[in-house]
Design a protein around this motif. Structure first.
Motif, PDB file in Angstrom:
ATOM      1  N   SER A   1      65.038 -67.076  43.289  1.00 60.25           N
ATOM      2  CA  SER A   1      65.744 -66.620  44.497  1.00 60.25           C
ATOM      3  C   SER A   1      66.860 -65.623  44.182  1.00 60.25           C
ATOM      4  O   SER A   1      67.504 -65.110  45.096  1.00 60.25           O
ATOM      5  CB  SER A   1      66.337 -67.826  45.230  1.00 60.25           C
ATOM      6  N   ALA A   2      67.073 -65.319  42.914  1.00 58.91           N
ATOM      7  CA  ALA A   2      68.150 -64.387  42.548  1.00 58.91           C
ATOM      8  C   ALA A   2      67.755 -62.955  42.882  1.00 58.91           C
ATOM      9  O   ALA A   2      66.580 -62.578  42.841  1.00 58.91           O
ATOM     10  CB  ALA A   2      68.468 -64.522  41.061  1.00 58.91           C
ATOM     11  N   THR A   3      68.735 -62.148  43.242  1.00 55.54           N
ATOM     12  CA  THR A   3      68.540 -60.721  43.478  1.00 55.54           C
ATOM     13  C   THR A   3      69.162 -59.936  42.335  1.00 55.54           C
ATOM     14  O   THR A   3      69.749 -60.524  41.416  1.00 55.54           O
ATOM     15  CB  THR A   3      69.181 -60.303  44.805  1.00 55.54           C
ATOM     16  N   LYS A   4      69.027 -58.621  42.404  1.00 53.29           N
ATOM     17  CA  LYS A   4      69.622 -57.793  41.358  1.00 53.29           C
ATOM     18  C   LYS A   4      71.132 -58.008  41.259  1.00 53.29           C
ATOM     19  O   LYS A   4      71.706 -58.053  40.162  1.00 53.29           O
ATOM     20  CB  LYS A   4      69.341 -56.317  41.628  1.00 53.29           C
ATOM     21  N   LYS A   5      71.765 -58.161  42.414  1.00 55.56           N
ATOM     22  CA  LYS A   5      73.216 -58.297  42.428  1.00 55.56           C
ATOM     23  C   LYS A   5      73.665 -59.660  41.918  1.00 55.56           C
ATOM     24  O   LYS A   5      74.732 -59.795  41.307  1.00 55.56           O
ATOM     25  CB  LYS A   5      73.756 -58.056  43.841  1.00 55.56           C
ATOM     26  N   THR A   6      72.869 -60.724  42.177  1.00 61.48           N
ATOM     27  CA  THR A   6      73.285 -62.088  41.825  1.00 61.48           C
ATOM     28  C   THR A   6      72.646 -62.588  40.545  1.00 61.48           C
ATOM     29  O   THR A   6      72.934 -63.710  40.119  1.00 61.48           O
ATOM     30  CB  THR A   6      72.921 -63.044  42.972  1.00 61.48           C
ATOM     31  N   ARG A   7      71.763 -61.781  39.937  1.00 64.32           N
ATOM     32  CA  ARG A   7      71.014 -62.269  38.780  1.00 64.32           C
ATOM     33  C   ARG A   7      71.932 -62.672  37.624  1.00 64.32           C
ATOM     34  O   ARG A   7      71.733 -63.706  36.979  1.00 64.32           O
ATOM     35  CB  ARG A   7      70.033 -61.189  38.319  1.00 64.32           C
ATOM     36  N   ARG A   8      72.953 -61.872  37.356  1.00 68.67           N
ATOM     37  CA  ARG A   8      73.845 -62.185  36.227  1.00 68.67           C
ATOM     38  C   ARG A   8      74.592 -63.487  36.466  1.00 68.67           C
ATOM     39  O   ARG A   8      74.699 -64.350  35.571  1.00 68.67           O
ATOM     40  CB  ARG A   8      74.819 -61.036  36.018  1.00 68.67           C
ATOM     41  N   GLY A   9      75.092 -63.675  37.677  1.00 67.04           N
ATOM     42  CA  GLY A   9      75.818 -64.896  37.992  1.00 67.04           C
ATOM     43  C   GLY A   9      74.922 -66.120  37.933  1.00 67.04           C
ATOM     44  O   GLY A   9      75.340 -67.191  37.473  1.00 67.04           O
ATOM     45  N   VAL A  10      73.679 -65.970  38.389  1.00 65.76           N
ATOM     46  CA  VAL A  10      72.736 -67.090  38.347  1.00 65.76           C
ATOM     47  C   VAL A  10      72.438 -67.476  36.915  1.00 65.76           C
ATOM     48  O   VAL A  10      72.342 -68.658  36.553  1.00 65.76           O
ATOM     49  CB  VAL A  10      71.453 -66.723  39.112  1.00 65.76           C
ATOM     50  N   SER A  11      72.254 -66.481  36.043  1.00 67.38           N
ATOM     51  CA  SER A  11      71.980 -66.762  34.633  1.00 67.38           C
ATOM     52  C   SER A  11      73.132 -67.535  33.994  1.00 67.38           C
ATOM     53  O   SER A  11      72.931 -68.499  33.248  1.00 67.38           O
ATOM     54  CB  SER A  11      71.739 -65.459  33.881  1.00 67.38           C
ATOM     55  N   GLU A  12      74.370 -67.093  34.300  1.00 65.18           N
ATOM     56  CA  GLU A  12      75.530 -67.800  33.750  1.00 65.18           C
ATOM     57  C   GLU A  12      75.604 -69.239  34.274  1.00 65.18           C
ATOM     58  O   GLU A  12      75.929 -70.185  33.539  1.00 65.18           O
ATOM     59  CB  GLU A  12      76.802 -67.045  34.092  1.00 65.18           C
ATOM     60  N   GLU A  13      75.279 -69.417  35.550  1.00 70.15           N
ATOM     61  CA  GLU A  13      75.298 -70.757  36.139  1.00 70.15           C
ATOM     62  C   GLU A  13      74.259 -71.667  35.479  1.00 70.15           C
ATOM     63  O   GLU A  13      74.513 -72.837  35.180  1.00 70.15           O
ATOM     64  CB  GLU A  13      75.042 -70.663  37.645  1.00 70.15           C
ATOM     65  N   CYS A  14      73.054 -71.099  35.230  1.00 73.16           N
ATOM     66  CA  CYS A  14      71.988 -71.882  34.607  1.00 73.16           C
ATOM     67  C   CYS A  14      72.376 -72.290  33.184  1.00 73.16           C
ATOM     68  O   CYS A  14      72.106 -73.432  32.751  1.00 73.16           O
ATOM     69  CB  CYS A  14      70.694 -71.094  34.607  1.00 73.16           C
ATOM     70  N   GLU A  15      72.989 -71.359  32.455  1.00 67.93           N
ATOM     71  CA  GLU A  15      73.435 -71.690  31.099  1.00 67.93           C
ATOM     72  C   GLU A  15      74.481 -72.801  31.116  1.00 67.93           C
ATOM     73  O   GLU A  15      74.488 -73.707  30.267  1.00 67.93           O
ATOM     74  CB  GLU A  15      74.009 -70.442  30.427  1.00 67.93           C
ATOM     75  N   SER A  16      75.377 -72.774  32.110  1.00 70.57           N
ATOM     76  CA  SER A  16      76.393 -73.804  32.232  1.00 70.57           C
ATOM     77  C   SER A  16      75.776 -75.167  32.533  1.00 70.57           C
ATOM     78  O   SER A  16      76.165 -76.192  31.959  1.00 70.57           O
ATOM     79  CB  SER A  16      77.401 -73.430  33.321  1.00 70.57           C
ATOM     80  N   LEU A  17      74.779 -75.182  33.428  1.00 70.37           N
ATOM     81  CA  LEU A  17      74.089 -76.438  33.757  1.00 70.37           C
ATOM     82  C   LEU A  17      73.406 -77.015  32.514  1.00 70.37           C
ATOM     83  O   LEU A  17      73.447 -78.223  32.260  1.00 70.37           O
ATOM     84  CB  LEU A  17      73.075 -76.199  34.876  1.00 70.37           C
ATOM     85  N   GLU A  18      72.760 -76.142  31.758  1.00 69.08           N
ATOM     86  CA  GLU A  18      72.062 -76.589  30.556  1.00 69.08           C
ATOM     87  C   GLU A  18      73.057 -77.157  29.531  1.00 69.08           C
ATOM     88  O   GLU A  18      72.843 -78.217  28.928  1.00 69.08           O
ATOM     89  CB  GLU A  18      71.283 -75.416  29.956  1.00 69.08           C
ATOM     90  N   ARG A  19      74.172 -76.466  29.371  1.00 67.42           N
ATOM     91  CA  ARG A  19      75.170 -76.894  28.402  1.00 67.42           C
ATOM     92  C   ARG A  19      75.794 -78.223  28.810  1.00 67.42           C
ATOM     93  O   ARG A  19      75.976 -79.140  27.985  1.00 67.42           O
ATOM     94  CB  ARG A  19      76.240 -75.806  28.262  1.00 67.42           C
ATOM     95  N   ASN A  20      76.095 -78.370  30.092  1.00 73.62           N
ATOM     96  CA  ASN A  20      76.700 -79.620  30.576  1.00 73.62           C
ATOM     97  C   ASN A  20      75.753 -80.806  30.397  1.00 73.62           C
ATOM     98  O   ASN A  20      76.177 -81.922  30.058  1.00 73.62           O
ATOM     99  CB  ASN A  20      77.088 -79.475  32.044  1.00 73.62           C
ATOM    100  N   LEU A  21      74.449 -80.562  30.652  1.00 72.94           N
ATOM    101  CA  LEU A  21      73.482 -81.640  30.504  1.00 72.94           C
ATOM    102  C   LEU A  21      73.390 -82.100  29.044  1.00 72.94           C
ATOM    103  O   LEU A  21      73.340 -83.305  28.745  1.00 72.94           O
ATOM    104  CB  LEU A  21      72.111 -81.201  31.008  1.00 72.94           C
ATOM    105  N   LYS A  22      73.366 -81.135  28.130  1.00 74.96           N
ATOM    106  CA  LYS A  22      73.280 -81.494  26.713  1.00 74.96           C
ATOM    107  C   LYS A  22      74.506 -82.291  26.269  1.00 74.96           C
ATOM    108  O   LYS A  22      74.391 -83.281  25.533  1.00 74.96           O
ATOM    109  CB  LYS A  22      73.149 -80.228  25.881  1.00 74.96           C
ATOM    110  N   GLU A  23      75.684 -81.861  26.722  1.00 74.24           N
ATOM    111  CA  GLU A  23      76.889 -82.581  26.364  1.00 74.24           C
ATOM    112  C   GLU A  23      76.880 -83.994  26.950  1.00 74.24           C
ATOM    113  O   GLU A  23      77.273 -84.976  26.295  1.00 74.24           O
ATOM    114  CB  GLU A  23      78.121 -81.815  26.840  1.00 74.24           C
ATOM    115  N   LYS A  24      76.436 -84.116  28.165  1.00 78.09           N
ATOM    116  CA  LYS A  24      76.389 -85.429  28.836  1.00 78.09           C
ATOM    117  C   LYS A  24      75.427 -86.358  28.103  1.00 78.09           C
ATOM    118  O   LYS A  24      75.716 -87.527  27.844  1.00 78.09           O
ATOM    119  CB  LYS A  24      75.967 -85.235  30.280  1.00 78.09           C
TER     120      LYS A  24
END
Length: 306
Positions: A25-48
């Motif tokens: 669902s990401a667009t050209k304008k939101t793609r960078r922010g979505v990628s950063e959000e996904c990386e944060s979710l992945e990192r938080n899950l691993k730490e948890k």
């Protein structure tokens, strides 16, 4: 421990689904922010998950262990070998990026050339090429207007004539003829008519005279009418419109005023005469141009040099 690892694998799959949906669902304008959000979710899950494993491992150790039972190589905060192995496995676990969507494929791929624009560009290039060829051909052709002007000047000089410019307004033949009559001191109409209509222009009298003569001598002029045209409609055009005059109207004027018409033109013999047998009153000189004026054929008045 096995139940916890099973739960962790399910959490990883669920997160994989969430990340896939976000990137779709990401667009050209939101793609960078979505990628950063996904990386944060992945990192938080691993730490948890690492914290949960560490907590579970700590609970499984006996609470009454003696100091001698604890290896001296372990510090208070250092994880055990088993915990390290599990953490290493989690570090190696990567959430794969989802397959590119159709939208991403089209936006990232180089744009296809617009076929309609390409056709228009080719058409414009063809038109430019044709235009350039036409210009070159026109430049190579003789200047017919200049040739006519030079020939007319030669004829004017040979016959001792000067040219009087007449407005190219549709009345040129009648205006030029009226000026020729005035130079010959021939009245345009009867004294009574001319006195009452002194404000009218010369062509109004010659138009009326031509129409009246043609109406009175219908048999002489009917063969010259265009197909489907009546005599009355043609006379109406002569007398009430700015319709151009031609040979038929010029002959009618010559006979009406009993003059010889001398026509100077660049083609043919140069000077032609009309109504010589009956034209006893005077000569009316006219210049006939085919190419010298933008609207087409045109008559100017001519006058003998003093």
């Amino acid at each position: 421990m096995e139940d916890l690892l099973t739960l962790h694998r399910k959490q990883i799959r669920d997160l994989q689904s969430v990340i896939t949906q976000k990137k779709k669902s990401a667009t050209k304008k939101t793609r960078r922010g979505v990628s950063e959000e996904c990386e944060s979710l992945e990192r938080n899950l691993k730490e948890k998950q690492a914290a949960e494993i560490a907590a579970l491992e700590g609970d499984s150790n006996p609470t009454n262990a003696t100091e001698e039972d604890i290896p001296i190589t372990h510090t208070e905060n250092e994880p055990s070998d088993a915990t390290k192995a599990i953490l290493t496995k989690l570090e190696d676990t990567q959430l794969d990026d989802p397959a590119p969507t159709n939208h991403e494929k089209f936006t990232d791929a180089p744009k296809k050339q617009n076929r309609q624009k390409a056709r228009l560009a080719r058409r414009a290039a063809q038109i430019d090429e044709i235009t350039e060829q036409a210009k070159q051909e026109a430049a190579a052709m003789p200047d017919l207007r200049a040739i006519e002007a030079a020939r007319m000047k030669q004829l004017f000089d040979e016959n001792n004539l000067i040219e009087i410019q007449i407005a190219p307004d549709g009345h040129c033949l009648y205006s030029a003829f009226a000026l020729g009559l005035e130079d010959a001191q021939i009245p345009l109409s009867t004294d009574a008519e001319q006195g009452n209509d002194g404000k009218k222009r010369g062509y109004t009298f010659t138009r009326k005279a031509a129409g009246d003569y043609i109406s009175a001598h219908a048999d002489d002029f009917l063969p010259f009418l265009e197909e489907g045209e009546t005599l009355d409609s043609h006379v109406n055009k002569i007398q009430n419109t700015a319709e151009w005059g031609g040979q038929m109207e010029l002959l009618a004027l010559a006979k009406k005023y009993a003059v010889t018409v001398k026509i100077v033109q660049a083609t043919g013999v140069g000077v032609t005469s009309m109504n010589e047998d009956e034209g006893k009153e005077a000569n009316v000189w006219l210049a006939y141009h085919r190419r010298g004026y933008g609207l087409g054929e045109h008559y100017n008045a001519l006058r003998k040099k003093a």
